[in-house]
Design an enzyme around this catalytic site. Structure first.
Site, PDB file in Angstrom:
ATOM      1  N   ARG A  10       0.821  -1.219   0.000  1.00  0.00           N
ATOM      2  CA  ARG A  10       0.000   0.000   0.000  1.00  0.00           C
ATOM      3  C   ARG A  10       0.852   1.266   0.000  1.00  0.00           C
ATOM      4  O   ARG A  10       0.327   2.364  -0.143  1.00  0.00           O
ATOM      5  CB  ARG A  10      -0.928  -0.001   1.211  1.00  0.00           C
ATOM      6  N   CYS A  11       2.158   1.124   0.137  1.00  0.00           N
ATOM      7  CA  CYS A  11       3.073   2.269   0.226  1.00  0.00           C
ATOM      8  C   CYS A  11       3.725   2.546  -1.135  1.00  0.00           C
ATOM      9  O   CYS A  11       4.342   1.674  -1.731  1.00  0.00           O
ATOM     10  CB  CYS A  11       4.140   1.969   1.264  1.00  0.00           C
ATOM     11  N   THR A  12       3.608   3.772  -1.593  1.00  0.00           N
ATOM     12  CA  THR A  12       4.183   4.157  -2.881  1.00  0.00           C
ATOM     13  C   THR A  12       5.687   3.931  -2.911  1.00  0.00           C
ATOM     14  O   THR A  12       6.228   3.372  -3.865  1.00  0.00           O
ATOM     15  CB  THR A  12       3.873   5.639  -3.181  1.00  0.00           C
TER      16      THR A  12
END
Length: 110
Positions: A10-12
């Site tokens: 979920r983390c860019t």
């Protein structure tokens, strides 16, 4: 060369770092939380204090009453119990480790 990434999809920044790697072992650390011993080993390999491996802006950091001046054992225990507090991503390769912020920071250990 074995490469492992502690990854949060979920983390860019975590996704950008993963894209730089060739065939890494992906550890979804939010589901497969590192132990206290693994966190200590990661800190030793990174060569940083515990607070440098923490996401101090996470609500749980405040909810737990943690401080940037807490001792390492307290911070490490909090990361083991609440892996969302672990800065991401962390890449391990060649006996070294790097936090992928920015993602290109991991290239120097590959």
């Amino acid at each position: 060369m074995a490469v492992e990434i502690w990854h949060n999809p979920r983390c860019t920044k975590s996704r950008q770092t993963l894209a730089l790697l060739t065939a890494p072992t992906v550890r979804l650390y939010l589901k497969d939380a590192p132990t206290v011993a693994e966190i200590k080993a990661a800190l030793d390999t990174l060569g940083v204090p515990a607070i440098a491996m923490m996401r101090t802006g996470e609500a749980v950091f405040k909810d737990l009453g943690l401080s940037k001046t807490d001792d390492a054992d307290k911070l490490i225990a909090a990361m083991a119990a609440h892996p969302i507090l672990i800065e991401r991503p962390i890449v391990f390769a060649n006996g070294k480790a790097a936090i992928g912020r920015p993602p290109e920071a991991v290239l120097e250990i590959l």
